[in-house]
Design a protein around this motif. Structure first.
Motif, short mmCIF file in Angstrom:
data_model
loop_
_atom_site.label_atom_id
_atom_site.label_comp_id
_atom_site.label_asym_id
_atom_site.label_seq_id
_atom_site.Cartn_x
_atom_site.Cartn_y
_atom_site.Cartn_z
N LYS A 65 0.67 -1.84 -0.12
CA LYS A 65 0.20 0.45 -0.08
C LYS A 65 0.30 1.58 -0.24
O LYS A 65 0.61 1.82 -0.48
CB LYS A 65 -0.98 -0.09 0.83
CG LYS A 65 -2.26 -0.90 1.27
CD LYS A 65 -2.47 -1.36 2.37
CE LYS A 65 -3.15 -3.05 2.41
NZ LYS A 65 -4.36 -2.49 3.41
N THR A 66 1.97 1.47 0.71
CA THR A 66 2.66 2.57 0.78
C THR A 66 3.58 2.48 -0.31
O THR A 66 4.01 3.45 -1.45
CB THR A 66 3.48 2.31 2.21
OG1 THR A 66 3.24 1.25 3.17
CG2 THR A 66 3.48 3.66 2.93
N ALA A 74 11.59 1.28 -10.14
CA ALA A 74 10.66 1.98 -11.05
C ALA A 74 10.56 3.58 -10.85
O ALA A 74 10.49 4.42 -11.71
CB ALA A 74 9.29 1.91 -10.30
N ARG A 75 11.12 3.98 -9.58
CA ARG A 75 11.37 5.63 -9.02
C ARG A 75 12.79 5.82 -9.61
O ARG A 75 12.29 7.10 -9.97
CB ARG A 75 11.58 5.18 -7.50
CG ARG A 75 10.36 5.34 -6.81
CD ARG A 75 10.56 5.97 -5.63
NE ARG A 75 11.68 4.63 -4.13
CZ ARG A 75 11.47 4.07 -4.20
NH1 ARG A 75 9.93 3.40 -4.01
NH2 ARG A 75 12.59 3.39 -3.54
N ASP A 120 0.50 6.69 -9.43
CA ASP A 120 0.10 8.19 -9.34
C ASP A 120 1.10 8.42 -10.60
O ASP A 120 0.48 9.31 -11.06
CB ASP A 120 0.86 8.64 -8.23
CG ASP A 120 -0.75 8.37 -6.80
OD1 ASP A 120 -1.35 7.60 -7.03
OD2 ASP A 120 -0.15 8.93 -5.96
N THR A 121 2.29 8.04 -10.52
CA THR A 121 2.60 8.52 -11.73
C THR A 121 3.05 7.45 -12.95
O THR A 121 3.31 7.70 -13.69
CB THR A 121 4.03 8.59 -11.14
OG1 THR A 121 4.95 7.09 -10.70
CG2 THR A 121 4.40 9.20 -9.41
N GLY A 122 1.81 6.39 -13.17
CA GLY A 122 1.08 5.83 -14.60
C GLY A 122 1.85 4.56 -14.15
O GLY A 122 1.24 3.71 -15.24
N TRP A 123 1.87 3.64 -13.01
CA TRP A 123 2.90 2.66 -13.65
C TRP A 123 1.48 1.70 -12.84
O TRP A 123 0.73 1.88 -12.20
CB TRP A 123 3.48 1.74 -12.06
CG TRP A 123 5.15 2.77 -12.45
CD1 TRP A 123 6.00 4.14 -12.00
CD2 TRP A 123 6.23 1.83 -13.39
NE1 TRP A 123 6.54 3.77 -13.06
CE2 TRP A 123 7.18 2.81 -13.42
CE3 TRP A 123 6.08 0.53 -13.42
CZ2 TRP A 123 8.24 2.40 -14.15
CZ3 TRP A 123 7.17 0.48 -14.01
CH2 TRP A 123 8.30 0.95 -14.13
N GLY A 124 1.40 0.72 -13.52
CA GLY A 124 -0.26 -0.07 -13.26
C GLY A 124 0.02 -1.36 -13.23
O GLY A 124 1.33 -2.16 -13.67
N MET A 125 -0.35 -1.73 -12.49
CA MET A 125 -0.51 -4.28 -12.16
C MET A 125 -0.17 -4.66 -13.92
O MET A 125 -1.61 -4.23 -14.09
CB MET A 125 -1.74 -4.59 -11.22
CG MET A 125 -1.13 -3.45 -9.93
SD MET A 125 0.29 -4.16 -9.06
CE MET A 125 0.51 -6.14 -8.94
N VAL A 126 -0.01 -5.17 -13.81
CA VAL A 126 -0.08 -6.73 -14.67
C VAL A 126 -0.90 -7.87 -14.45
O VAL A 126 -1.06 -8.18 -13.50
CB VAL A 126 1.32 -7.36 -15.37
CG1 VAL A 126 1.25 -7.73 -16.30
CG2 VAL A 126 2.66 -6.20 -15.59
N ASP A 127 -1.91 -7.80 -15.59
CA ASP A 127 -2.77 -9.20 -15.39
C ASP A 127 -2.29 -10.09 -15.20
O ASP A 127 -1.40 -11.10 -16.15
CB ASP A 127 -4.02 -8.62 -16.71
CG ASP A 127 -4.81 -7.71 -16.54
OD1 ASP A 127 -5.16 -7.06 -15.10
OD2 ASP A 127 -5.25 -7.43 -16.88
N GLY A 128 -2.68 -10.88 -13.88
CA GLY A 128 -1.85 -12.30 -14.36
C GLY A 128 -0.17 -12.85 -13.76
O GLY A 128 -0.28 -13.87 -13.46
N ARG A 129 0.04 -11.52 -13.48
CA ARG A 129 1.36 -11.65 -12.66
C ARG A 129 1.54 -10.52 -11.15
O ARG A 129 0.55 -9.46 -11.19
CB ARG A 129 2.43 -11.07 -13.54
CG ARG A 129 2.74 -12.03 -15.23
CD ARG A 129 3.59 -11.25 -15.65
NE ARG A 129 5.54 -11.65 -15.08
CZ ARG A 129 5.74 -11.55 -15.99
NH1 ARG A 129 6.49 -10.32 -16.62
NH2 ARG A 129 7.58 -11.51 -14.82
N ASP A 130 2.16 -10.81 -10.23
CA ASP A 130 2.62 -9.77 -9.27
C ASP A 130 3.59 -8.99 -10.29
O ASP A 130 4.93 -9.29 -9.79
CB ASP A 130 3.42 -10.37 -8.22
CG ASP A 130 3.36 -9.68 -7.81
OD1 ASP A 130 2.05 -8.82 -6.54
OD2 ASP A 130 3.74 -10.26 -5.71
N PRO A 150 2.84 5.78 -5.11
CA PRO A 150 3.11 6.77 -5.34
C PRO A 150 3.75 5.73 -6.44
O PRO A 150 3.75 6.93 -8.20
CB PRO A 150 4.04 6.96 -4.88
CG PRO A 150 4.17 6.58 -3.30
CD PRO A 150 3.19 5.11 -3.51
N LEU A 151 4.07 4.44 -7.34
CA LEU A 151 4.11 4.53 -8.72
C LEU A 151 2.72 4.70 -9.48
O LEU A 151 2.86 5.00 -10.13
CB LEU A 151 4.18 3.18 -8.60
CG LEU A 151 6.17 3.49 -7.81
CD1 LEU A 151 6.82 1.97 -7.82
CD2 LEU A 151 7.13 4.26 -8.22
#
Length: 105
Positions: free
Chosen positions: A11-12, A90-91, A19-29, A16-17
């Motif tokens: 969560k923490t 990522a940062r 908020d800058t346009g990163w997203g989770m990948v479907d079906g993967r961590d 922030p990522l």
């Protein structure tokens, strides 16, 4: 030793990522983001700068470059999911991208 992000830490670390346009990948961590540059040379230059940090931290992205776009996926294969190394890289990628934009590249 690197560990997979706990539910509490996610969560923490991840918000922030997101908020800058990163997203989770479907079906993967894993997380992903697409970066767009003015042209191929700028995209490749950014990839080269990122590669130096990735090598220094021994943490390498999955990425694809098509002309002026670089699509990145980050995950830590040794823990089969996201770790603090992914957030750190990522940062760094976001920072290098913002620096390039500030120079007009």
């Amino acid at each position: 030793m690197t560990e997979r992000l706990s539910e509490e830490t996610r969560k923490t670390v991840l918000q922030p990522l997101f908020d800058t346009g990163w997203g989770m990948v479907d079906g993967r961590d894993a997380i992903c983001k697409s970066f767009k540059f003015p042209d191929f040379t700028d995209a490749f230059g950014w990839m080269s700068r990122v590669a130096l940090w990735a090598e220094k931290w021994d943490h390498h992205p999955e990425w694809q470059n098509t002309y002026n776009r670089v699509t990145v996926t980050l995950t830590t294969h040794s823990v089969d999911g996201l770790s603090t190394l992914d957030a750190k890289l990522a940062r760094k990628m976001d920072g290098l991208f913002a620096h390039d934009e500030g120079r007009g590249q």
